[in-house]
Design an enzyme around this catalytic site. Structure first.
Site, PDB file in Angstrom:
ATOM      1  N   GLN A 156      -5.325   3.851  -6.948  1.00 61.73           N
ATOM      2  CA  GLN A 156      -6.378   4.198  -5.989  1.00 61.73           C
ATOM      3  C   GLN A 156      -6.541   5.716  -6.083  1.00 61.73           C
ATOM      4  O   GLN A 156      -5.741   6.461  -5.530  1.00 61.73           O
ATOM      5  CB  GLN A 156      -5.994   3.785  -4.555  1.00 61.73           C
ATOM      6  N   LEU A 174       0.835  -1.205   0.000  1.00 59.40           N
ATOM      7  CA  LEU A 174       0.000   0.000   0.000  1.00 59.40           C
ATOM      8  C   LEU A 174       0.867   1.250   0.000  1.00 59.40           C
ATOM      9  O   LEU A 174       1.681   1.459   0.899  1.00 59.40           O
ATOM     10  CB  LEU A 174      -0.905   0.007   1.233  1.00 59.40           C
ATOM     11  N   ARG A 218       2.268  13.977   7.229  1.00 61.06           N
ATOM     12  CA  ARG A 218       3.127  14.341   8.366  1.00 61.06           C
ATOM     13  C   ARG A 218       4.596  14.513   7.991  1.00 61.06           C
ATOM     14  O   ARG A 218       5.389  15.019   8.768  1.00 61.06           O
ATOM     15  CB  ARG A 218       2.968  13.291   9.487  1.00 61.06           C
TER      16      ARG A 218
HETATM   17  C1  UD1 Z   1      -2.667   1.233   9.813  1.00 61.72           C
HETATM   18  C2  UD1 Z   1      -3.599   0.233  10.476  1.00 61.72           C
HETATM   19  C3  UD1 Z   1      -3.244   0.123  11.945  1.00 61.72           C
HETATM   20  C4  UD1 Z   1      -1.796  -0.286  12.094  1.00 61.72           C
HETATM   21  C5  UD1 Z   1      -0.890   0.666  11.318  1.00 61.72           C
HETATM   22  C6  UD1 Z   1       0.526   0.104  11.277  1.00 61.72           C
HETATM   23  C7  UD1 Z   1      -5.758   0.340   9.323  1.00 61.72           C
HETATM   24  C8  UD1 Z   1      -7.134   0.836   9.384  1.00 61.72           C
HETATM   25  N1  UD1 Z   1      -4.954   0.675  10.338  1.00 61.72           N
HETATM   26  O1  UD1 Z   1      -2.902   2.498  10.386  1.00 61.72           O
HETATM   27  O2  UD1 Z   1      -4.061  -0.825  12.585  1.00 61.72           O
HETATM   28  O3  UD1 Z   1      -1.417  -0.299  13.455  1.00 61.72           O
HETATM   29  O4  UD1 Z   1      -1.318   0.808   9.944  1.00 61.72           O
HETATM   30  O5  UD1 Z   1       1.434   1.037  10.732  1.00 61.72           O
HETATM   31  O6  UD1 Z   1      -5.410  -0.360   8.392  1.00 61.72           O
HETATM   32  N2  UD1 Z   1      -2.892   3.754   2.258  1.00 61.72           N
HETATM   33  C9  UD1 Z   1      -3.335   3.695   0.953  1.00 61.72           C
HETATM   34  N3  UD1 Z   1      -4.618   4.082   0.683  1.00 61.72           N
HETATM   35  C10 UD1 Z   1      -5.465   4.502   1.659  1.00 61.72           C
HETATM   36  C11 UD1 Z   1      -4.995   4.556   2.991  1.00 61.72           C
HETATM   37  C12 UD1 Z   1      -3.691   4.168   3.256  1.00 61.72           C
HETATM   38  O7  UD1 Z   1      -2.605   3.311   0.050  1.00 61.72           O
HETATM   39  O8  UD1 Z   1      -6.606   4.821   1.317  1.00 61.72           O
HETATM   40  C13 UD1 Z   1      -1.504   3.342   2.527  1.00 61.72           C
HETATM   41  C14 UD1 Z   1      -0.647   4.466   3.041  1.00 61.72           C
HETATM   42  O9  UD1 Z   1      -0.003   5.137   1.972  1.00 61.72           O
HETATM   43  C15 UD1 Z   1       0.346   3.733   3.922  1.00 61.72           C
HETATM   44  C16 UD1 Z   1      -0.430   2.534   4.424  1.00 61.72           C
HETATM   45  O10 UD1 Z   1      -1.527   2.379   3.549  1.00 61.72           O
HETATM   46  O11 UD1 Z   1       1.473   3.293   3.215  1.00 61.72           O
HETATM   47  C17 UD1 Z   1      -0.922   2.682   5.858  1.00 61.72           C
HETATM   48  O12 UD1 Z   1      -1.770   3.797   5.940  1.00 61.72           O
HETATM   49  P1  UD1 Z   1      -1.773   4.754   7.199  1.00 61.72           P
HETATM   50  O13 UD1 Z   1      -2.742   5.839   6.945  1.00 61.72           O
HETATM   51  O14 UD1 Z   1      -0.389   5.135   7.558  1.00 61.72           O
HETATM   52  O15 UD1 Z   1      -2.397   3.753   8.293  1.00 61.72           O
HETATM   53  P2  UD1 Z   1      -2.309   3.933   9.869  1.00 61.72           P
HETATM   54  O16 UD1 Z   1      -3.251   4.971  10.305  1.00 61.72           O
HETATM   55  O17 UD1 Z   1      -0.895   4.059  10.277  1.00 61.72           O
HETATM   56 CA    CA Z   2       1.209   4.448   9.161  1.00 59.35          CA
END
Ligand code: UD1
Ligand code: CA
Length: 457
Positions: free
Chosen positions: A75, A9, A16
């Site tokens: 996405q 992902l 941030r």
């Molecule tokens: C997520 C997890 C959390 C975990 C944490 C670990 C969920 C809901 N939460 O939270 O339980 O402890 O990771 O680091 O999954 N991304 C996309 N598309 C989106 C949203 C995110 O590609 O629509 C990607 C982001 O670029 C990133 C990764 O997914 O690389 C994680 O997303 P982030 O928003 O950092 O998740 P957390 O809030 O950290």
């Molecule tokens: Ca994260």
């Protein structure tokens, strides 16, 4: 072997980081952050690797251009991690086996950990296995909720956790193994009724539990590994840990690193045994250094091939150059791109080179500029020599034959050549070709006016 695909992902912006560059493209130890989890996934045996991209999609794709095992899924809008994985389904069309799900912002993850997790997942025939860690400060992470018998029942996000859940120290790493049949059948079944209004991938776990499918959590021994980079403080911390790993690898291979905490070696550098590296050196990805070399303090090397027994003295900068054996450089020398040096060559202090070939045993020991030149063997270049290679419009070449002696303070106005075994006298400005075995001298004859100072007074 069972088939394995990965989904990484990487569609988010990384707000941030406060950067014009998206988070996963920030370099860590010389390569973009996302290259690290992708490498771990490949090492674990994954093919294909699907990248979910959104922000700066073209730049992310460019990192892996031409790689046959990489597929990209767009996405457009970041509606949550669950939605992101759903976007990858099309790219996984026809795949059956285990799907590994990773985040692009976890550069410290090791393939060994993924392999352990995979075996655990497969041996137990789980629908979902989540990688977890115990954290002293779990703030911000999703928490692993277990029932009284210790079975995982769901994952709750920081923002949705009640005070009791916030006390849980076991966190979700965001790294999962899933059975493809389970994933494909259920990923579109998750909702977004939560504090952030996002589709949480973590909800798949509770869904599997409701269906009575086996769900497992595997705790990592090393919590560092699953560290997700969210800001530049964590970026620096991750880079420090990666550098330490890289340096340890070199040391175990027989390289002496005087102060590993102050030595900056990128991923993808090869160094031979018995080479000694002093503090403050920066060595860029792709560089190859032979054995028995000494690299003194504050040296910067990028894109170079350096032979055995070379000595690079303090504060020198070497870019895209090639050195044979037993070459001495610096202190404070600058080798610019296209410098090719034969064995036993010496380039001394305050010498700058660019696009030159210098034959075996030749020396330029002090204060010299050599650009666009072809220099033979056993040539001595005197202090203060300058190849005048640029006429304001075009660059021109200087050719110097074997065994030539160039005195101090010589200018070679290119295009010009000096034939083999000739001597160019100190202070000469060479504007026409010098034949072999000759003396070239161009000086205004000296006049001594005796008693001149006395008359002035
Ligand atoms: C997520 C997890 C959390 C975990 C944490 C670990 C969920 C809901 N939460 O939270 O339980 O402890 O990771 O680091 O999954 N991304 C996309 N598309 C989106 C949203 C995110 O590609 O629509 C990607 C982001 O670029 C990133 C990764 O997914 O690389 C994680 O997303 P982030 O928003 O950092 O998740 P957390 O809030 O950290
Ligand atoms: Ca994260």
């Amino acid at each position: 072997m069972e088939s394995l695909a990965s989904v990484v992902l990487a569609a988010g912006k990384g707000t941030r980081m406060k950067s014009g560059l998206i988070k996963v493209l920030h370099p860590v130890a010389g390569v973009p952050m996302i290259a690290w989890p992708v490498a771990a996934a490949r090492d674990a045996g994954s093919d294909p690797v699907v990248l979910v991209i959104g922000h700066q999609a073209n730049a992310v794709q460019a990192v892996f251009r031409g790689a046959p095992d990489i597929r990209c899924a767009m996405q457009e809008e970041q509606l949550g991690t669950g939605h992101a994985v759903a976007c990858a389904l099309e790219a996984l069309n026809g795949f059956r086996g285990t799907v590994l799900i990773l985040c692009g912002d976890t550069p410290l993850l090791r393939s060994e950990t993924l392999k352990t997790m995979l075996s655990f997942h497969r041996d137990n025939k789980a629908a979902i296995t989540v990688l977890t860690a115990l954290m002293d400060d779990p703030y911000g992470y999703g928490r692993i909720v277990r029932d009284p018998s210790g079975r995982v029942i769901r994952i709750v996000e920081q923002k949705d956790a009640d005070p009791e859940e916030q006390e849980i120290r076991e966190i979700n790493s965001g790294i999962y193994c899933m059975d493809s049949d389970f994933l494909f059948a259920n990923i579109r079944g998750i909702g977004n009724d939560n504090a952030q209004g996002e589709y949480y991938l973590t909800d798949l776990l509770a869904l599997a539990v409701r269906k009575g499918l086996p769900c497992l959590a595997l705790a990592t021994a090393d919590a560092d590994e699953i560290m997700g980079i969210n800001d530049r403080v964590q970026l620096a911390e991750a880079a420090r840990i990666l550098r330490r790993r890289i340096n340890q690898g070199h040391m175990l291979n027989g390289v002496t690193i005087i102060d590993p905490d102050a030595t900056y070696i990128d991923h993808g550098v090869t160094i031979g045994t018995d080479t000694v590296i002093h503090p403050g050196c920066q060595i860029g990805t792709g560089t190859v250094i032979g054995s028995g070399c000494e690299i003194e303090q504050g040296v910067s090397i990028s894109g170079c091939r350096i032979g055995d027994d070379c000595h690079i003295k303090a504060a020198s900068v070497l870019e895209d150059s090639e050195l044979s054996e037993d070459v001495a450089i610096g202190p404070m020398a600058h080798l610019r791109p296209g410098t090719l040096l034969g064995s036993h060559v010496k380039i001394g202090n305050f010498v700058e080179t660019k696009k030159i070939v210098m034959g075996e045993g030749s020396k330029a020991s002090h204060l010299t500029y050599l650009g666009d030149a072809e220099i033979g063997r056993n040539v001595n270049i005197g202090c203060g020599t300058i190849t005048c290679n640029y006429d304001g419009v075009k660059k021109h070449r200087t050719v110097i034959g074997d065994d030539v002696f160039i005195g101090s303070d010589v200018q070679l106005v290119a295009p010009v050549s000096v034939g083999r075994n000739s001597l160019v006298a100190a202070g000469t400005t060479v504007t026409t070709d010098v034949p072999p075995d000759s003396l070239a001298i161009s000086r205004v004859p000296q006049i001594n006016k005796e008693g001149w100072r006395l008359k002035k007074k």
